[in-house]
Design a protein around this motif. Structure first.
Motif, mmCIF file in Angstrom:
data_model
loop_
_atom_site.group_PDB
_atom_site.id
_atom_site.type_symbol
_atom_site.label_atom_id
_atom_site.label_comp_id
_atom_site.label_asym_id
_atom_site.label_seq_id
_atom_site.Cartn_x
_atom_site.Cartn_y
_atom_site.Cartn_z
ATOM 1 N N ASP A 98 0.825 -1.210 0.000
ATOM 2 C CA ASP A 98 0.000 0.000 0.000
ATOM 3 C C ASP A 98 0.862 1.263 0.000
ATOM 4 O O ASP A 98 0.539 2.247 -0.672
ATOM 5 C CB ASP A 98 -0.945 0.015 1.197
ATOM 6 N N GLU A 99 1.940 1.233 0.740
ATOM 7 C CA GLU A 99 2.836 2.397 0.799
ATOM 8 C C GLU A 99 3.500 2.638 -0.559
ATOM 9 O O GLU A 99 3.617 3.778 -1.005
ATOM 10 C CB GLU A 99 3.901 2.178 1.880
ATOM 11 N N VAL A 100 3.940 1.570 -1.208
ATOM 12 C CA VAL A 100 4.559 1.712 -2.530
ATOM 13 C C VAL A 100 3.529 2.193 -3.547
ATOM 14 O O VAL A 100 3.810 3.064 -4.371
ATOM 15 C CB VAL A 100 5.200 0.378 -2.977
ATOM 16 N N GLU A 101 2.331 1.636 -3.487
ATOM 17 C CA GLU A 101 1.284 2.005 -4.444
ATOM 18 C C GLU A 101 0.762 3.422 -4.228
ATOM 19 O O GLU A 101 0.116 3.985 -5.116
ATOM 20 C CB GLU A 101 0.144 0.991 -4.389
ATOM 21 N N ALA A 102 1.049 4.017 -3.098
ATOM 22 C CA ALA A 102 0.627 5.397 -2.856
ATOM 23 C C ALA A 102 1.348 6.370 -3.785
ATOM 24 O O ALA A 102 0.846 7.455 -4.061
ATOM 25 C CB ALA A 102 0.877 5.780 -1.398
ATOM 26 N N SER A 103 2.531 5.970 -4.250
ATOM 27 C CA SER A 103 3.288 6.861 -5.138
ATOM 28 C C SER A 103 3.361 6.339 -6.572
ATOM 29 O O SER A 103 4.098 6.879 -7.385
ATOM 30 C CB SER A 103 4.698 7.064 -4.594
ATOM 31 N N GLY A 104 2.639 5.291 -6.889
ATOM 32 C CA GLY A 104 2.652 4.748 -8.250
ATOM 33 C C GLY A 104 2.282 3.285 -8.243
ATOM 34 O O GLY A 104 1.885 2.720 -7.221
ATOM 35 N N SER A 105 2.440 2.654 -9.385
ATOM 36 C CA SER A 105 2.081 1.236 -9.468
ATOM 37 C C SER A 105 3.208 0.359 -8.919
ATOM 38 O O SER A 105 4.381 0.718 -8.978
ATOM 39 C CB SER A 105 1.775 0.849 -10.913
ATOM 40 N N PHE A 106 2.832 -0.773 -8.405
ATOM 41 C CA PHE A 106 3.776 -1.745 -7.846
ATOM 42 C C PHE A 106 3.713 -2.968 -8.755
ATOM 43 O O PHE A 106 2.952 -3.892 -8.527
ATOM 44 C CB PHE A 106 3.383 -2.078 -6.412
ATOM 45 N N ARG A 107 4.533 -2.955 -9.805
ATOM 46 C CA ARG A 107 4.449 -3.978 -10.839
ATOM 47 C C ARG A 107 4.931 -5.345 -10.372
ATOM 48 O O ARG A 107 4.501 -6.354 -10.903
ATOM 49 C CB ARG A 107 5.235 -3.545 -12.069
ATOM 50 N N ARG A 108 5.789 -5.405 -9.431
ATOM 51 C CA ARG A 108 6.347 -6.677 -8.959
ATOM 52 C C ARG A 108 5.804 -7.054 -7.585
ATOM 53 O O ARG A 108 6.498 -7.633 -6.770
ATOM 54 C CB ARG A 108 7.860 -6.584 -8.898
ATOM 55 N N LYS A 109 4.572 -6.761 -7.326
ATOM 56 C CA LYS A 109 3.956 -6.974 -6.013
ATOM 57 C C LYS A 109 3.975 -8.454 -5.614
ATOM 58 O O LYS A 109 4.371 -8.797 -4.503
ATOM 59 C CB LYS A 109 2.524 -6.440 -6.039
ATOM 60 N N LYS A 110 3.565 -9.349 -6.493
ATOM 61 C CA LYS A 110 3.542 -10.789 -6.168
ATOM 62 C C LYS A 110 4.952 -11.312 -5.932
ATOM 63 O O LYS A 110 5.180 -12.108 -5.009
ATOM 64 C CB LYS A 110 2.864 -11.583 -7.287
ATOM 65 N N LEU A 111 5.914 -10.872 -6.753
ATOM 66 C CA LEU A 111 7.301 -11.289 -6.561
ATOM 67 C C LEU A 111 7.813 -10.818 -5.206
ATOM 68 O O LEU A 111 8.466 -11.581 -4.485
ATOM 69 C CB LEU A 111 8.177 -10.737 -7.689
ATOM 70 N N PHE A 112 7.514 -9.585 -4.846
ATOM 71 C CA PHE A 112 7.910 -9.053 -3.546
ATOM 72 C C PHE A 112 7.343 -9.904 -2.411
ATOM 73 O O PHE A 112 8.051 -10.256 -1.475
ATOM 74 C CB PHE A 112 7.438 -7.601 -3.403
ATOM 75 N N GLU A 113 6.064 -10.240 -2.507
ATOM 76 C CA GLU A 113 5.420 -11.017 -1.447
ATOM 77 C C GLU A 113 6.065 -12.388 -1.285
ATOM 78 O O GLU A 113 6.320 -12.831 -0.163
ATOM 79 C CB GLU A 113 3.932 -11.145 -1.737
ATOM 80 N N VAL A 114 6.334 -13.048 -2.386
ATOM 81 C CA VAL A 114 6.966 -14.374 -2.324
ATOM 82 C C VAL A 114 8.385 -14.259 -1.783
ATOM 83 O O VAL A 114 8.809 -15.063 -0.937
ATOM 84 C CB VAL A 114 6.960 -15.048 -3.714
ATOM 85 N N MET A 115 9.116 -13.255 -2.259
ATOM 86 C CA MET A 115 10.500 -13.083 -1.809
ATOM 87 C C MET A 115 10.582 -12.789 -0.313
ATOM 88 O O MET A 115 11.370 -13.405 0.400
ATOM 89 C CB MET A 115 11.177 -11.941 -2.588
ATOM 90 N N ILE A 116 9.772 -11.865 0.177
ATOM 91 C CA ILE A 116 9.864 -11.440 1.578
ATOM 92 C C ILE A 116 9.326 -12.509 2.522
ATOM 93 O O ILE A 116 9.790 -12.636 3.655
ATOM 94 C CB ILE A 116 9.156 -10.079 1.801
ATOM 95 N N ARG A 117 8.372 -13.297 2.061
ATOM 96 C CA ARG A 117 7.776 -14.304 2.943
ATOM 97 C C ARG A 117 8.526 -15.629 2.930
ATOM 98 O O ARG A 117 8.610 -16.298 3.963
ATOM 99 C CB ARG A 117 6.323 -14.548 2.552
#
Length: 141
Positions: A98-117
């Motif tokens: 949500d914080e990243v998307e506040a300033s634009g699109s977050f194109r790698r959102k699913k990749l981020f979630e898998v990587m961080i988790r």
């Protein structure tokens, strides 16, 4: 550079002083004195580790090398692992997304979630285990 280093040191020391005041119920002067003496003692050991104290080692390392090993090879992976667990499983990745998307699109959102988790914590445990096994002499890289 001296001014930057001095102000940074003071700000880092303030956290420890505040903790001593809160937890040990010391006044500010006693806390500052105790923390300063402790920092000077550890700093002196690091400074003299390759000179007069070069014969004294911790786990086969000079003091400066030992402190470098603890901070870089142990504490950094542990803190990064705990950060991954906190963001990935406790707080949730939605807060960061949500914080990243506040300033634009977050194109790698699913990749981020898998990587961080999942991926980053496993990699960090492997790194930490490798460093511990290396210092114990089980492996040599």
């Amino acid at each position: 550079m001296l001014f930057a280093a001095l102000t940074s040191s003071i700000s880092l020391m303030e956290t420890v002083v505040s903790m001593c005041m809160d937890r040990l119920h010391w006044n500010r002067k006693v806390s500052v004195l105790a923390v300063t003496v402790g920092i000077l003692a550890l700093g002196t050991l690091s400074c003299l580790g390759y000179g007069p104290l070069s014969a004294v080692t911790v786990l086969g390392m000079a003091f400066l090398d030992f402190f470098d090993f603890i901070s870089n090879s142990i504490l950094m992976p542990v803190v990064a692992f705990l950060t991954c667990i906190l963001v990935g499983h406790v707080v949730g990745t939605k807060v960061v997304s949500d914080e990243v998307e506040a300033s634009g699109s977050f194109r790698r959102k699913k990749l981020f979630e898998v990587m961080i988790r999942w991926i980053a914590p496993v990699c960090l445990v492997v790194i930490l285990a490798g460093e511990i096994l290396k210092i114990l002499g089980v492996i040599s890289i």
